[in-house]
Design an enzyme around this catalytic site. Structure first.
Site, PDB file in Angstrom:
ATOM      1  CG  HIS A  34      21.328  13.525  11.822  1.00  0.00           C
ATOM      2  ND1 HIS A  34      20.435  12.555  11.381  1.00  0.00           N
ATOM      3  CD2 HIS A  34      21.058  13.707  13.134  1.00  0.00           C
ATOM      4  CE1 HIS A  34      19.690  12.160  12.396  1.00  0.00           C
ATOM      5  NE2 HIS A  34      20.038  12.850  13.477  1.00  0.00           N
ATOM      6  CG  HIS A  37      16.987  15.205  11.527  1.00  0.00           C
ATOM      7  ND1 HIS A  37      18.215  15.543  12.055  1.00  0.00           N
ATOM      8  CD2 HIS A  37      16.193  14.917  12.593  1.00  0.00           C
ATOM      9  CE1 HIS A  37      18.165  15.486  13.382  1.00  0.00           C
ATOM     10  NE2 HIS A  37      16.952  15.087  13.734  1.00  0.00           N
ATOM     11  NE  ARG A 188      20.668  14.012  23.777  1.00  0.00           N
ATOM     12  CZ  ARG A 188      19.328  13.959  23.708  1.00  0.00           C
ATOM     13  NH1 ARG A 188      18.735  13.079  22.935  1.00  0.00           N
ATOM     14  NH2 ARG A 188      18.591  14.776  24.415  1.00  0.00           N
TER      15      ARG A 188
HETATM   16  P1  AMP Z   1      15.228  14.595  16.915  1.00  0.00           P
HETATM   17  O1  AMP Z   1      15.659  15.840  16.208  1.00  0.00           O
HETATM   18  O2  AMP Z   1      16.359  13.790  17.464  1.00  0.00           O
HETATM   19  O3  AMP Z   1      14.112  14.838  17.899  1.00  0.00           O
HETATM   20  O4  AMP Z   1      14.591  13.644  15.795  1.00  0.00           O
HETATM   21  C1  AMP Z   1      13.576  14.094  14.956  1.00  0.00           C
HETATM   22  C2  AMP Z   1      13.062  12.947  14.135  1.00  0.00           C
HETATM   23  O5  AMP Z   1      14.127  12.385  13.366  1.00  0.00           O
HETATM   24  C3  AMP Z   1      12.482  11.797  14.980  1.00  0.00           C
HETATM   25  O6  AMP Z   1      11.348  11.258  14.321  1.00  0.00           O
HETATM   26  C4  AMP Z   1      13.622  10.814  14.994  1.00  0.00           C
HETATM   27  O7  AMP Z   1      13.214   9.470  15.193  1.00  0.00           O
HETATM   28  C5  AMP Z   1      14.179  10.992  13.599  1.00  0.00           C
HETATM   29  N1  AMP Z   1      15.569  10.518  13.528  1.00  0.00           N
HETATM   30  C6  AMP Z   1      16.599  10.879  14.347  1.00  0.00           C
HETATM   31  N2  AMP Z   1      17.711  10.188  14.015  1.00  0.00           N
HETATM   32  C7  AMP Z   1      17.378   9.364  12.987  1.00  0.00           C
HETATM   33  C8  AMP Z   1      18.077   8.394  12.212  1.00  0.00           C
HETATM   34  N3  AMP Z   1      19.360   8.122  12.423  1.00  0.00           N
HETATM   35  N4  AMP Z   1      17.402   7.732  11.233  1.00  0.00           N
HETATM   36  C9  AMP Z   1      16.085   7.999  11.011  1.00  0.00           C
HETATM   37  N5  AMP Z   1      15.370   8.902  11.703  1.00  0.00           N
HETATM   38  C10 AMP Z   1      15.996   9.579  12.680  1.00  0.00           C
END
Ligand code: AMP
Length: 280
Positions: A34, A37, A188
């Site tokens: 999203h 990322h 999620r």
């Molecule tokens: P995930 O795929 O949820 O493990 O997240 C991968 C990376 O993206 C991690 O460093 C998260 O903190 C970051 N991330 C997830 N959601 C957001 C968001 N809304 N804003 C900024 N970074 C995000």
């Protein structure tokens, strides 16, 4: 942009980039990309000539009753979004490539920070995060790694292991990207029904209300109560915890001076969402 699934292929691509004199930036994710990322990837591309994105739903960081099996996946959509954000290499390893030794493997133990906050409700989660990130950093060998403040405790854990284990990378934090109504973007969020999605922004509204009430040296309990009260106004939401932590150590604080994080986990139906806000 190339997509590879083997560690040797990553090493070879990074070696070739270094031969061309490029710095290497790395963005680890679990996919279902999203805008949050994508912002990490864009920041990485500004600061590095070569950007590696990993997409790996890491079994080690999920508890036995969590959503590992149903975690949303969209490899084609992710590749299209990543190429738009000028990623150079996507690493999508299968589980066997990351954990060939199975349960008898070496792991990283992050100590007390892993048992506070999220760790209380997700035992072993941060050891799983630290283990996979240490492995990924070792495979990619980046100059800089990019993490979102959305997962504030995860960011603190990564900073700690980089310091404690002398990992040769610079950690670059990136701001939380939100929907126009304030809901923090998250893979999620895809689980939410239309009604749950409507209720979800109450989480960030509660955090903002607490931040607005902050005064230096004031009691953390007062901020927690504001969050709990605001969230209880939204019947669809069930608060799991509202806590105030030192932003660096993630130890709970009773009085809020500089650099504290108010962190929240709440359920909407079966979906567990987290968010946080900085105060001080
Ligand atoms: P995930 O795929 O949820 O493990 O997240 C991968 C990376 O993206 C991690 O460093 C998260 O903190 C970051 N991330 C997830 N959601 C957001 C968001 N809304 N804003 C900024 N970074 C995000």
């Amino acid at each position: 942009m190339k997509t590879v699934s083997l560690t040797d292929e990553v090493r070879e691509a990074v070696r070739a980039a270094r031969e061309r004199g490029l710095d290497v930036g790395f963005v680890p994710t679990m996919g279902y990309l999203h805008e949050g990322h994508l912002e990490l990837m864009r920041t990485a591309k500004h600061q590095n000539g070569f950007v590696v994105l990993s997409i790996f739903v890491n079994p080690l960081q999920f508890g036995p009753h969590e959503d590992l099996e149903k975690y949303p996946r969209d490899p084609e959509g992710d590749a299209a979004k990543a190429s738009g954000a000028v990623v150079d290499l996507i690493f999508t390893p299968p589980v066997e490539e990351m954990y060939p030794a199975g349960p008898s493997m070496s792991t990283v133990d992050v100590g007390p920070i892993g048992e506070a906050g999220e760790g209380k409700f997700r035992p072993g989660h941060f050891n799983g995060v630290a283990t996979v990130c240490t492995k990924l950093f070792s495979i990619v060998g980046p100059d800089r790694v990019y993490f979102g403040r959305k997962d504030a405790q995860q960011l603190a854990v990564i900073r700690q292991i980089v310091r404690d284990l002398n990992l040769p990378v610079q950690v670059v934090p990136c701001e939380t990207v939100r929907e126009p109504d304030g809901l923090a973007m998250s893979s999620r969020n895809a689980y939410l029904s239309a009604e749950e999605r409507e209720a979800a922004p109450a989480i960030y509204r509660a955090l903002e209300k607490a931040r607005n009430a902050f005064s230096p040296g004031g009691p953390a309990d007062a901020l927690k109560e504001i969050v709990a009260r605001e969230i209880s106004k939204e019947p669809a939401l069930r608060l799991e915890y509202a806590e105030v932590f030192d932003s660096e150590t993630f130890e709970p604080v009773t009085q809020v001076a500089g650099g504290a994080t108010i962190a929240v986990a709440a359920y909407l139906g079966g979906t567990r969402l987290i968010d946080n806000i900085e105060v001080g």
